[in-house]
Design a protein around this motif. Sequence first.
Motif, PDB file in Angstrom:
ATOM      1  N   UNK A  54       0.790  -1.235   0.000  1.00 60.67           N
ATOM      2  CA  UNK A  54       0.000   0.000   0.000  1.00 60.67           C
ATOM      3  C   UNK A  54       0.818   1.280   0.000  1.00 60.67           C
ATOM      4  N   UNK A  55       2.142   1.182   0.203  1.00 55.64           N
ATOM      5  CA  UNK A  55       3.000   2.374   0.164  1.00 55.64           C
ATOM      6  C   UNK A  55       3.835   2.355  -1.114  1.00 55.64           C
ATOM      7  N   UNK A  56       3.492   3.200  -2.082  1.00 57.20           N
ATOM      8  CA  UNK A  56       4.240   3.157  -3.347  1.00 57.20           C
ATOM      9  C   UNK A  56       5.600   3.852  -3.260  1.00 57.20           C
ATOM     10  N   UNK A  57       6.518   3.383  -4.089  1.00 56.73           N
ATOM     11  CA  UNK A  57       7.791   4.056  -4.309  1.00 56.73           C
ATOM     12  C   UNK A  57       7.697   4.680  -5.707  1.00 56.73           C
ATOM     13  N   UNK A  58       7.784   5.981  -5.782  1.00 58.22           N
ATOM     14  CA  UNK A  58       7.791   6.647  -7.082  1.00 58.22           C
ATOM     15  C   UNK A  58       9.231   6.945  -7.456  1.00 58.22           C
ATOM     16  N   UNK A  59       9.573   6.685  -8.701  1.00 59.10           N
ATOM     17  CA  UNK A  59      10.952   6.936  -9.131  1.00 59.10           C
ATOM     18  C   UNK A  59      10.925   7.786 -10.402  1.00 59.10           C
ATOM     19  N   UNK A  60      11.971   8.543 -10.618  1.00 58.46           N
ATOM     20  CA  UNK A  60      12.091   9.251 -11.902  1.00 58.46           C
ATOM     21  C   UNK A  60      13.551   9.607 -12.165  1.00 58.46           C
TER      22      UNK A  60
END
Length: 486
Positions: free
Chosen positions: A324-330
């Motif tokens: 339920x806790x996303x990791x956003x990457x860019x």
Amino acid sequence: ATERSALFIFFGGTGDLAYRKLYPSMFNLYRKGTLQEKFAVIGTARDKLTDEKFREKVRKSIGSDSKEAEKFISHFYYEAHDVTDQAHYSVLKARAEELDKKYKLSGNQIFYLSMAPNFFGTVAGYLRTEGIVNDNGFSRLVIEKPFGRDFESAKELNESLAKSFKEEEIFRIDHYLGKEMIQNIEALRFGNTIIESLWNNRYIDNIQVTLSESLGVEERASYYDKSGALRDMVQNHIMQIVSLLAMEQPVAFTDSDIRAEKVKALRSLRVYNVAEAATNFVRGQYGAGNKVKPYREEDNVPADSTTETFVAGKLMFDNYRWSGTPFYIRTGKVLADKFTRVDVVFKKPLVDIFAFPGSTNTAPLDTNILTLYIEPKAGFALKINAKNNEQGFQTEPVTMKYLVDPEDSKKTPEPYERLIHDALKGDGTNFSSWQEVSYAWKFVDQIRHVWDLQAPNFPNYTPGSMGPAAADELIERDHRSWVYKL
Ligand code: NAD
């Protein structure tokens, strides 16, 4: 520092990486005493150079001709050598044995492959069959990225290396792992109850990892165009950072314990199906902008290139800690600025008691954010809510910050200095293991697969921005936003 002894053989020893990073790092290790009398270097490449000419180039690369530098350089030797030519290995072997005796190296050898990866298997094979690898002392193989271009090719490459070297003898460089603040992730997490006790889906809303570059492809265009940001940055550096952030506590701070936890984390990373990959990943390519040529007009880039120079994505771990806790990457090229940072966004208090009916506190509570600055500045910041110091009761966010003093950061070893030092010690903590590499490819291959099904609408972002609009939509769709924005 404890003196370490070894013979270094640099394959691709006249390349850009060797002169720009490797020899200066070796010189730093010499000045600090890790390397003293008992070391020797053989540079080898196709160029025909004498020892003297090679030393001249090394002198230039370390930028010093002090007495100390001259002593250091006197340990350098050169052999012209085509790595595909079996006969040359006997010449190399004779030189290696001679230097081993001369400098009392006890058979310790580090083979550093700083050249195109299509040669790795060949070199590793000959080192073994031609008897350069011996059973006295240690023999370690250091290799540079890229480690394959998908899971299958990486596996093939790995199998070719595994014929000659054991997994614990192979040191796969990921220079991000040599960075001070990346290594600090473990200290922060496992050295502090106040951090690790909150390090889960109960208290963390999302984590954002940004590797932003301000430059374009420069001279690397022909390589880059065949790779793209997903392979060049996400598969290795970003996956390494994410696994350090996501892993469970290792039993002890040793390479095998840390690797085991990183692998476990990567195994619970959700590998996307086609539909999920399409919604959770965004690609971009830069077009025209201020003083910057569009990517498709760079030298050695085809005018209809569909290579991505930007990636953003959402990663989900299916485990108890992160569900339920996303990791956003860019990551991307010619973005607004050059920096790497991690933003850990905490959940807000469940109840805002300052916002009762009739309250004069007009500001809603802000989210706590722990920011890890990886580079160029190194340090961290924690944003917390406090009362401002004025009449009445008003909350406002304040930031507690620790930044490494620029003077101090000059003392911070360069990633390559650290990594060569670790390889000398035989410490694999800050290198990628085959298992990590393979799980990372399996994840990335799915994204690539989906992208290959459909031509992108490129170019789609402006130089100097933070990527295409779709990268913002990706996170805004989840009612969140990037912490770093323009
Ligand atoms: P480079 O092209 O500058 O150097 C290649 C070297 O290999 C040269 O010394 C060349 O003489 C030698 N070589 C080529 N073919 C040979 C053959 N058949 N036999 C013997 N020698 C041969 O490359 P580089 O930029 O130094 O990169 C080396 C490796 O490091 C690559 O794997 C690259 O992806 C990786 N890498 C480079 C950088 C960088 O900043 N340059 C950063 C990260 C990773």
